[in-house]
Enzyme design. Structure first.
Site, mmCIF file in Angstrom:
data_model
loop_
_atom_site.group_PDB
_atom_site.id
_atom_site.type_symbol
_atom_site.label_atom_id
_atom_site.label_comp_id
_atom_site.label_asym_id
_atom_site.label_seq_id
_atom_site.Cartn_x
_atom_site.Cartn_y
_atom_site.Cartn_z
ATOM 1 C CD GLU A 25 -4.595 -5.973 11.053
ATOM 2 O OE1 GLU A 25 -3.526 -5.895 10.418
ATOM 3 O OE2 GLU A 25 -4.790 -6.824 11.939
ATOM 4 C CB CYS A 41 -3.972 -13.243 4.733
ATOM 5 S SG CYS A 41 -2.745 -12.959 6.016
ATOM 6 C CB ILE A 88 2.069 -10.333 4.578
ATOM 7 C CG1 ILE A 88 2.797 -10.481 3.243
ATOM 8 C CG2 ILE A 88 2.296 -8.948 5.173
ATOM 9 C CD1 ILE A 88 2.233 -9.608 2.129
ATOM 10 C CG HIS A 123 -1.171 -12.075 0.911
ATOM 11 N ND1 HIS A 123 -2.112 -11.087 0.795
ATOM 12 C CD2 HIS A 123 -0.862 -12.155 2.226
ATOM 13 C CE1 HIS A 123 -2.363 -10.571 1.985
ATOM 14 N NE2 HIS A 123 -1.619 -11.199 2.876
ATOM 15 C CD GLU A 147 -3.233 -11.404 -2.594
ATOM 16 O OE1 GLU A 147 -3.262 -12.639 -2.418
ATOM 17 O OE2 GLU A 147 -3.071 -10.586 -1.664
HETATM 18 N N1 GLN Z 1 -2.432 -9.795 10.546
HETATM 19 C C1 GLN Z 1 -3.644 -9.592 9.809
HETATM 20 C C2 GLN Z 1 -4.879 -9.827 10.675
HETATM 21 O O1 GLN Z 1 -4.777 -10.302 11.738
HETATM 22 C C3 GLN Z 1 -3.697 -10.461 8.578
HETATM 23 C C4 GLN Z 1 -2.551 -10.119 7.679
HETATM 24 C C5 GLN Z 1 -2.853 -10.245 6.224
HETATM 25 O O2 GLN Z 1 -4.001 -10.297 5.782
HETATM 26 N N2 GLN Z 1 -1.804 -10.207 5.437
HETATM 27 O O3 GLN Z 1 -5.947 -9.539 10.254
#
Ligand code: GLN
Length: 193
Positions: A47, A78, A141, A177, A179
């Site tokens: 996050e 991400c 994700i 992702h 990984e």
């Molecule tokens: N939704 C997350 C964000 O805004 C990112 C999601 C992720 O790293 N899989 O930070």
């Protein structure tokens, strides 16, 4: 080769495992000191708001920015891509942007109904490298979308017309992702293998 994995929050353990499978020494990074003797860095997903706050508390915002600016191999995935981007759309106003790659990236841009999805991506720079010539199976994700790429930003792959893997030299951002599958070709590409 010794590569750090920012280990403040999120999906860092799978990156450590991916690097170790390539016989790279992976070091969990939680302090500025641990950056000193590293040859590269992974900024994992999770996050981005939480990672940003934790990085601020750990005094890591400026040290990471400086480390990435050296041009050593860096992979941001991400939330890590969000942190390393120049501009974040739909972020929190107090969320840090390291500005390492000149892109504008929108958080959670695929919406709730398609929270997570998987696609086979064509990544031309990976063609011909191990383990085969095939597509890269990418897991998204709550992924962000890269809505703008600045001059000098190379697009390595796109999904639905939007860049999902970009690079400036050895700094590579993916909105997915890499990984989470056994395919380590993105990690190998970043490391220059
Ligand atoms: N939704 C997350 C964000 O805004 C990112 C999601 C992720 O790293 N899989 O930070």
């Amino acid at each position: 080769m010794k590569v750090g994995v920012l280990a403040l929050q999120g999906a860092f353990a799978a990156h450590v495992a991916a690097l170790e499978s390539l016989d790279v020494r992976a070091v969990e990074v939680r302090t500025p000191e641990s950056l000193h003797d590293l040859d590269g860095l992974v900024v994992p997903g999770g996050e981005s708001t939480a990672v940003s706050m934790a990085a601020e508390r750990a005094g890591l915002v400026e040290p990471i920015r400086e480390f990435v600016s050296r041009g050593v191999p860096v992979l941001g995935t991400c939330a890590g891509a969000i942190l390393l981007a120049a501009e974040c759309l739909d972020g929190r106003p107090d969320q840090h942007q390291l500005g390492s790659v000149d892109v504008s990236i929108r958080r959670n841009a695929y919406g709730r109904q398609v929270d997570s999805f998987e696609v086979d991506l064509d990544v031309p720079v990976l063609r011909g490298s191990a383990p085969d010539d095939g597509a890269f199976h990418a897991v998204f994700i709550r992924a962000p979308v890269i809505e703008r790429t600045g001059a000098g930003v190379e697009v390595l792959a796109s999904v639905e017309g939007d860049p999902c893997a970009v690079a400036v030299g050895r700094t590579v951002l993916t909105t997915f992702h890499p990984e989470l599958t056994a395919d380590t070709r993105i990690h190998e590409y970043v490391l220059g293998r």
